[in-house]
Design a protein around this motif. Sequence first.
Motif, PDB file in Angstrom:
ATOM      1  N   ARG A   7       0.851  -1.190   0.000  1.00 21.15           N
ATOM      2  CA  ARG A   7       0.000   0.000   0.000  1.00 21.15           C
ATOM      3  C   ARG A   7       0.892   1.246   0.000  1.00 21.15           C
ATOM      4  O   ARG A   7       1.787   1.353   0.827  1.00 21.15           O
ATOM      5  CB  ARG A   7      -0.903  -0.028   1.224  1.00 21.15           C
ATOM      6  N   PRO A   8       0.677   2.212  -0.879  1.00 18.06           N
ATOM      7  CA  PRO A   8       1.537   3.400  -0.902  1.00 18.06           C
ATOM      8  C   PRO A   8       1.268   4.341   0.261  1.00 18.06           C
ATOM      9  O   PRO A   8       0.181   4.322   0.858  1.00 18.06           O
ATOM     10  CB  PRO A   8       1.166   4.066  -2.237  1.00 18.06           C
ATOM     11  N   VAL A   9       2.252   5.167   0.557  1.00 22.16           N
ATOM     12  CA  VAL A   9       2.055   6.239   1.526  1.00 22.16           C
ATOM     13  C   VAL A   9       1.121   7.283   0.926  1.00 22.16           C
ATOM     14  O   VAL A   9       1.230   7.641  -0.254  1.00 22.16           O
ATOM     15  CB  VAL A   9       3.405   6.883   1.902  1.00 22.16           C
ATOM     16  N   ARG A  10       0.192   7.752   1.733  1.00 18.29           N
ATOM     17  CA  ARG A  10      -0.705   8.824   1.324  1.00 18.29           C
ATOM     18  C   ARG A  10      -0.632   9.951   2.359  1.00 18.29           C
ATOM     19  O   ARG A  10      -0.395   9.708   3.546  1.00 18.29           O
ATOM     20  CB  ARG A  10      -2.148   8.333   1.203  1.00 18.29           C
ATOM     21  N   ILE A  11      -0.847  11.171   1.886  1.00 16.27           N
ATOM     22  CA  ILE A  11      -0.867  12.334   2.769  1.00 16.27           C
ATOM     23  C   ILE A  11      -2.262  12.935   2.751  1.00 16.27           C
ATOM     24  O   ILE A  11      -2.807  13.289   1.691  1.00 16.27           O
ATOM     25  CB  ILE A  11       0.165  13.401   2.333  1.00 16.27           C
ATOM     26  N   GLY A  12      -2.861  13.023   3.932  1.00 14.31           N
ATOM     27  CA  GLY A  12      -4.134  13.702   4.107  1.00 14.31           C
ATOM     28  C   GLY A  12      -3.926  15.001   4.857  1.00 14.31           C
ATOM     29  O   GLY A  12      -3.026  15.102   5.703  1.00 14.31           O
ATOM     30  N   VAL A  13      -4.725  15.991   4.549  1.00 14.83           N
ATOM     31  CA  VAL A  13      -4.664  17.279   5.249  1.00 14.83           C
ATOM     32  C   VAL A  13      -6.033  17.599   5.810  1.00 14.83           C
ATOM     33  O   VAL A  13      -7.031  17.608   5.074  1.00 14.83           O
ATOM     34  CB  VAL A  13      -4.192  18.411   4.321  1.00 14.83           C
ATOM     35  N   ASP A 212      -9.390 -10.323   8.928  1.00 17.77           N
ATOM     36  CA  ASP A 212      -7.953 -10.106   8.780  1.00 17.77           C
ATOM     37  C   ASP A 212      -7.709  -8.608   8.848  1.00 17.77           C
ATOM     38  O   ASP A 212      -7.995  -7.872   7.901  1.00 17.77           O
ATOM     39  CB  ASP A 212      -7.463 -10.666   7.449  1.00 17.77           C
ATOM     40  N   THR A 213      -7.194  -8.121   9.974  1.00 14.92           N
ATOM     41  CA  THR A 213      -7.029  -6.683  10.156  1.00 14.92           C
ATOM     42  C   THR A 213      -5.880  -6.115   9.327  1.00 14.92           C
ATOM     43  O   THR A 213      -5.712  -4.890   9.263  1.00 14.92           O
ATOM     44  CB  THR A 213      -6.821  -6.347  11.642  1.00 14.92           C
ATOM     45  N   GLY A 214      -5.115  -6.974   8.655  1.00 16.14           N
ATOM     46  CA  GLY A 214      -4.129  -6.491   7.709  1.00 16.14           C
ATOM     47  C   GLY A 214      -4.760  -5.774   6.530  1.00 16.14           C
ATOM     48  O   GLY A 214      -4.080  -5.042   5.801  1.00 16.14           O
ATOM     49  N   GLU A 215      -6.054  -5.980   6.324  1.00 14.32           N
ATOM     50  CA  GLU A 215      -6.789  -5.297   5.257  1.00 14.32           C
ATOM     51  C   GLU A 215      -7.028  -3.831   5.575  1.00 14.32           C
ATOM     52  O   GLU A 215      -7.360  -3.046   4.677  1.00 14.32           O
ATOM     53  CB  GLU A 215      -8.152  -5.962   5.048  1.00 14.32           C
ATOM     54  N   ILE A 216      -6.886  -3.441   6.834  1.00 13.73           N
ATOM     55  CA  ILE A 216      -7.252  -2.100   7.284  1.00 13.73           C
ATOM     56  C   ILE A 216      -6.068  -1.153   7.097  1.00 13.73           C
ATOM     57  O   ILE A 216      -4.966  -1.418   7.585  1.00 13.73           O
ATOM     58  CB  ILE A 216      -7.698  -2.121   8.753  1.00 13.73           C
ATOM     59  N   GLU A 217      -6.307  -0.038   6.406  1.00 15.51           N
ATOM     60  CA  GLU A 217      -5.263   0.976   6.240  1.00 15.51           C
ATOM     61  C   GLU A 217      -5.099   1.725   7.559  1.00 15.51           C
ATOM     62  O   GLU A 217      -6.080   2.153   8.169  1.00 15.51           O
ATOM     63  CB  GLU A 217      -5.646   1.952   5.130  1.00 15.51           C
ATOM     64  N   ILE A 218      -3.848   1.894   8.000  1.00 17.74           N
ATOM     65  CA  ILE A 218      -3.562   2.560   9.273  1.00 17.74           C
ATOM     66  C   ILE A 218      -3.230   4.022   9.000  1.00 17.74           C
ATOM     67  O   ILE A 218      -2.351   4.347   8.206  1.00 17.74           O
ATOM     68  CB  ILE A 218      -2.401   1.874  10.005  1.00 17.74           C
ATOM     69  N   TRP A 258       5.854  17.141   4.041  1.00 20.20           N
ATOM     70  CA  TRP A 258       5.373  15.760   4.117  1.00 20.20           C
ATOM     71  C   TRP A 258       5.109  15.177   2.733  1.00 20.20           C
ATOM     72  O   TRP A 258       5.284  13.971   2.515  1.00 20.20           O
ATOM     73  CB  TRP A 258       4.132  15.671   5.006  1.00 20.20           C
ATOM     74  N   LEU A 259       4.727  16.001   1.783  1.00 29.30           N
ATOM     75  CA  LEU A 259       4.574  15.505   0.416  1.00 29.30           C
ATOM     76  C   LEU A 259       5.920  15.074  -0.167  1.00 29.30           C
ATOM     77  O   LEU A 259       6.003  14.074  -0.893  1.00 29.30           O
ATOM     78  CB  LEU A 259       3.936  16.577  -0.471  1.00 29.30           C
ATOM     79  N   ALA A 260       6.974  15.817   0.165  1.00 29.85           N
ATOM     80  CA  ALA A 260       8.311  15.415  -0.289  1.00 29.85           C
ATOM     81  C   ALA A 260       8.704  14.084   0.341  1.00 29.85           C
ATOM     82  O   ALA A 260       9.299  13.211  -0.322  1.00 29.85           O
ATOM     83  CB  ALA A 260       9.323  16.503   0.049  1.00 29.85           C
ATOM     84  N   TRP A 261       8.373  13.892   1.603  1.00 31.70           N
ATOM     85  CA  TRP A 261       8.654  12.618   2.288  1.00 31.70           C
ATOM     86  C   TRP A 261       7.866  11.484   1.636  1.00 31.70           C
ATOM     87  O   TRP A 261       8.395  10.408   1.395  1.00 31.70           O
ATOM     88  CB  TRP A 261       8.301  12.757   3.770  1.00 31.70           C
ATOM     89  N   ARG A 262       6.598  11.742   1.321  1.00 32.54           N
ATOM     90  CA  ARG A 262       5.788  10.746   0.622  1.00 32.54           C
ATOM     91  C   ARG A 262       6.447  10.334  -0.688  1.00 32.54           C
ATOM     92  O   ARG A 262       6.506   9.146  -1.033  1.00 32.54           O
ATOM     93  CB  ARG A 262       4.397  11.299   0.345  1.00 32.54           C
ATOM     94  N   GLY A 263       6.924  11.326  -1.433  1.00 31.05           N
ATOM     95  CA  GLY A 263       7.568  11.024  -2.703  1.00 31.05           C
ATOM     96  C   GLY A 263       8.764  10.120  -2.548  1.00 31.05           C
ATOM     97  O   GLY A 263       8.971   9.190  -3.341  1.00 31.05           O
ATOM     98  N   ALA A 264       9.561  10.366  -1.507  1.00 33.84           N
ATOM     99  CA  ALA A 264      10.739   9.529  -1.265  1.00 33.84           C
ATOM    100  C   ALA A 264      10.327   8.117  -0.853  1.00 33.84           C
ATOM    101  O   ALA A 264      10.955   7.127  -1.305  1.00 33.84           O
ATOM    102  CB  ALA A 264      11.619  10.169  -0.189  1.00 33.84           C
ATOM    103  N   LYS A 265       9.289   7.991  -0.033  1.00 36.11           N
ATOM    104  CA  LYS A 265       8.862   6.669   0.420  1.00 36.11           C
ATOM    105  C   LYS A 265       8.257   5.867  -0.727  1.00 36.11           C
ATOM    106  O   LYS A 265       8.405   4.632  -0.774  1.00 36.11           O
ATOM    107  CB  LYS A 265       7.824   6.784   1.547  1.00 36.11           C
ATOM    108  N   ASN A 266       7.586   6.517  -1.655  1.00 33.44           N
ATOM    109  CA  ASN A 266       6.906   5.799  -2.719  1.00 33.44           C
ATOM    110  C   ASN A 266       7.753   5.634  -3.974  1.00 33.44           C
ATOM    111  O   ASN A 266       7.313   5.015  -4.950  1.00 33.44           O
ATOM    112  CB  ASN A 266       5.604   6.531  -3.101  1.00 33.44           C
ATOM    113  N   ALA A 267       8.962   6.179  -3.941  1.00 31.38           N
ATOM    114  CA  ALA A 267       9.832   6.108  -5.128  1.00 31.38           C
ATOM    115  C   ALA A 267      10.200   4.661  -5.457  1.00 31.38           C
ATOM    116  O   ALA A 267      10.360   3.833  -4.577  1.00 31.38           O
ATOM    117  CB  ALA A 267      11.092   6.935  -4.888  1.00 31.38           C
TER     118      ALA A 267
END
Length: 267
Positions: A7-13, A212-218, A258-267
């Motif tokens: 699952r990719p990193v997402r940023i919510g505001v 299966d709680t692994g289905e739940i996005e944290i 945080w968007l820059a961090w997301r970009g690095a994590k999802n690269a």
Amino acid sequence: MTTAANRPVRIGVQIAPQHAGYAKIRETAAELEELGVDVIFNWDHFFPLSGAPDGLHFESWTMLAALAEQTSRVEIGALVNCNSYRNANLQSDMARTIDHISAKDSGVGRFIFGTGSGWFERDYDEYGYEFGSVGGRLDALAENLPVITDRWTKLNPAPTRKIPVLIGGGGEKKTLRIVAQHADIWHSFSDALTLERKLAILEQHGTAVGRDTGEIEISTEVAKRSVAEAEEQYDLGARLFTVGISGPHYDLAPVRDWLAWRGAKNA
């Protein structure tokens, strides 16, 4: 099956609907979508939660309908809706309607049904709702969620997609059991050490209810956390990281970081 591993990193505001005129809120939402955030949240209260207690403030659901029409890409929702303030069937219909409004370009809705049991006593007192007890409000949430999801199967037209259910809260006996039963996303409000413990408890509830709680996005809040703390939560499986901003000015600098961090994590 979707799990944290794929699952990719997402940023919510979360745009706190306080201390700013609606023109500023509209402008901020447009800028956030342009920046590329994944989700825009507001909150479901009737008065400011910080700053001047009687400052400017706007209602959640009517704002979400406006944001659904205004935006074209981001998901939208409340972090979180207060279950006590509206009849369960009405909540379901409102959610379905915003789902359709938000589907104006793609045909697929972008609404997230974020909900919780409620806690801000002033809202209850001034708007005439019975505050009751923490346990009673949680019991009402557990009772109403099946009503809400069942109503989605009866509405005409039906929702455009399976509307994701986000549940906020960390109570270990009742809230996490409700999460295990009903949530697609769990907003934890936890630091890494607490999150690790609560994830183990959530898994136990999942076993008890056959989920299966692994289905739940944290999901977790990072506005006041360091990147190192976010990395710890990422290692535990968190993938939706939310940043809260408040009026009157809505500083977007932390969002850009945080968007820059997301970009690095999802690269």
